[in-house]
Scaffold this active site. Structure first.
Site, PDB file in Angstrom:
ATOM      1  N   GLY A 139       7.396  -9.755  -9.553  1.00 46.68           N
ATOM      2  CA  GLY A 139       8.160  -8.980  -8.711  1.00 46.68           C
ATOM      3  C   GLY A 139       8.330  -7.425  -9.492  1.00 46.68           C
ATOM      4  CB  ALA A 140       7.092  -5.798 -12.522  1.00 49.37           C
ATOM      5  N   GLY A 141       5.917  -5.319  -9.004  1.00 48.51           N
ATOM      6  CA  GLY A 141       4.969  -4.552  -8.279  1.00 48.51           C
ATOM      7  C   GLY A 141       3.667  -4.037  -9.078  1.00 48.51           C
ATOM      8  CB  SER A 143      -0.797  -7.011  -7.596  1.00 49.25           C
ATOM      9  OG  SER A 143      -0.604  -6.321  -6.585  1.00 49.25           O
ATOM     10  CG  ASP A 189      -1.664  -5.536  -3.350  1.00 50.67           C
ATOM     11  OD1 ASP A 189      -1.589  -4.298  -3.919  1.00 50.67           O
ATOM     12  OD2 ASP A 189      -0.725  -5.853  -2.825  1.00 50.67           O
ATOM     13  CE1 TYR A 239       2.978  -2.497   2.855  1.00 51.70           C
ATOM     14  CE2 TYR A 239       2.680  -4.213   4.293  1.00 51.70           C
ATOM     15  CZ  TYR A 239       1.946  -3.330   3.576  1.00 51.70           C
ATOM     16  OH  TYR A 239       0.899  -3.204   3.150  1.00 51.70           O
TER      17      TYR A 239
HETATM   18  C1  GLA Z   1       1.818  -3.318  -1.101  1.00 48.28           C
HETATM   19  C2  GLA Z   1       0.770  -4.076  -0.221  1.00 48.28           C
HETATM   20  C3  GLA Z   1      -0.550  -3.372  -0.413  1.00 48.28           C
HETATM   21  C4  GLA Z   1      -0.197  -1.625  -0.132  1.00 48.28           C
HETATM   22  C5  GLA Z   1       0.858  -1.099  -0.702  1.00 48.28           C
HETATM   23  C6  GLA Z   1       1.331   0.212  -0.372  1.00 48.28           C
HETATM   24  O1  GLA Z   1       1.597  -3.178  -2.507  1.00 48.28           O
HETATM   25  O2  GLA Z   1       0.613  -5.303  -0.637  1.00 48.28           O
HETATM   26  O3  GLA Z   1      -1.486  -3.629   0.638  1.00 48.28           O
HETATM   27  O4  GLA Z   1      -0.020  -1.409   1.401  1.00 48.28           O
HETATM   28  O5  GLA Z   1       2.099  -2.096  -0.516  1.00 48.28           O
HETATM   29  O6  GLA Z   1       0.188   1.239  -0.630  1.00 48.28           O
END
Ligand code: GLA
Length: 406
Positions: A139-141, A143, A189, A239
């Site tokens: 959850g820290a962004g 992936s 990601d 999103y």
């Molecule tokens: C999330 C999604 C990616 C991308 C980013 C925004 O991390 O998983 O596919 O769209 O947002 O750049």
């Protein structure tokens, strides 16, 4: 010789393995001793620049980092898949021919989704037992989900000797997330996780998934990710809304620019952008402007990377944040605060929100020698203002998901 952190993680997994899955089963224990385990190291990712461009068939510069999910396992010769997550202290078991979405154990769906994709594409897989651990915060962004997906994909490819091209692996994992987990993400990601390369970043064109490695020697610098710990509550709905807005903009714009066939927002050049000013709503114009200018910032960043000009690259990162903040409107008060405060500190070249936005993390490029003072200042100010201590994750660039042998 000192043991690496990776070795220690895998050794712990091996010990755990004997405790969890094997002890008491003489035959299995012997088989395990003979064959050993398949060990997979799967990294997280950072996106240097190019945000919300992947599903608009644009550009980005991203790569894998030296924070990992560790997977160790073996073929158990049953119809079951057994998983123990050491990180979450949770386990799960399911039948391979009955893979259904699990409403109660969310994390298992990333594994199930990947297996389902491989099975649907005709790959023969059998039962297996794995233990999973991580030094990659969830959850820290950065992936953790893509890292788990690609890690599991690589694990079954190795275990069952499946011949799958790496781009197919990325596509299967992306479909798993879109179709099984239900998150409509783009390819960024999974691609970074699978294709990362030590000391390099990936310049990626989402139109055809063509890519180029660019050397990025961080030298006396670090990539510093700051996790605001703000939950990305709106991330899914907002999103998806942005994706819809982009599709709607393409629909409205196609046919409005003479002599140009517009099939995605990335077909629009900076020059064309201002022709659109009064032809679509102000809100849609802002979304289009972000995508078009962000693609342009990726091109600029590529140039600066080749020139080794970190200062200019840093400036572009700040510009990207402003665009995400004012035009794409995916930032939050906390993320803005982090970027604003970082911009005031000597030794910070640049920073911006990373990933989908609506919470999560900020990525920055900082001088290694200043890291302690930066984390002290930012940590202290953020705690005072929001009553939360952010996490600081120092990253280097790493190779993509791989099998490791000892
Ligand atoms: C999330 C999604 C990616 C991308 C980013 C925004 O991390 O998983 O596919 O769209 O947002 O750049």
């Amino acid at each position: 010789m000192e043991k690496s952190e990776t070795n220690i993680f895998f050794e712990n997994l091996q010990d755990l393995f004997c405790g969890k899955f094997i002890r008491g089963y003489k035959e299995r224990e012997n088989a395990f001793k003979k064959k050993g385990l398949v060990n997979i190291l799967s990294p997280g990712r950072v996106n240097i620049i190019g945000e919300h461009t992947d599903y608009n068939l644009g550009l980005s510069i991203n790569t894998a980092i030296n924070k990992y999910i560790f997977i160790a396992g073996y073929e158990n010769k049953t119809d079951y898949v057994e998983v123990f997550s050491r990180y979450l202290n949770d386990s799960n078991k399911f039948l391979l021919d009955d893979i259904t979405f699990d409403k109660t154990t969310h994390w298992i769906n990333y594994i199930k989704g990947v297996l389902k994709e491989y099975i649907q594409h005709g790959h023969k897989i059998g039962g297996f037992s794995i233990v999973v651990d991580s030094n990659l915060p969830i959850g820290a962004g950065i992936s953790s989900s893509a890292s788990l997906e690609v890690g599991v994909a690589k694990f079954i490819e190795e275990l069952f000797n499946l011949k799958v091209d790496k781009k197919e692996t990325v596509k299967y994992c992306n479909s798993a997330e879109n179709n099984f987990v239900g998150v409509n993400c783009g390819f960024m990601d999974q691609f970074s996780v699978a294709y990362g390369k030590k000391n390099h970043v990936i310049y990626l064109n989402f139109k055809d998934l063509s890519y180029e490695y660019i050397p990025f020697d961080l030298k006396e610098n670090f990539i510093l990710v700051i996790n605001s710990k703000e939950e990305r509550n709106l991330a899914n709905t907002e999103y998806n809304k942005r994706r819809q807005e982009c599709n709607e903009a393409v629909r409205l714009i196609s046919g409005k620019i003479k002599g140009k066939n517009i099939t995605s927002l990335s077909d629009i050049s900076l020059g064309m952008l201002y022709e659109l000013k009064n032809k679509i709503s102000e809100e849609l114009f802002k979304r289009v402007k972000h995508v078009v200018t962000e693609n342009n910032r990726v091109l600029l960043s590529k140039e600066y990377l080749f020139k080794g000009d970190i200062e200019k690259l840093g400036q572009v990162l700040f510009e990207s944040h402003n665009s995400l903040r004012y035009d794409y409107e995916v930032s939050t008060e906390k993320l803005d605060y982090l970027v604003d405060e970082m911009s005031k500190i000597k030794g910070v070249y640049g920073g911006r929100l990373m990933g989908a936005g609506f919470g999560g993390s900020v990525i920055s490029i900082v001088k290694k020698s200043k890291i302690d003072s930066i984390t002290d200042i930012i940590g202290g100010k953020f705690l005072k203002k929001f009553n939360v201590s952010p996490d600081f994750i120092e990253c280097l660039f790493s190779d993509g998901t791989r099998r490791v042998k000892f």
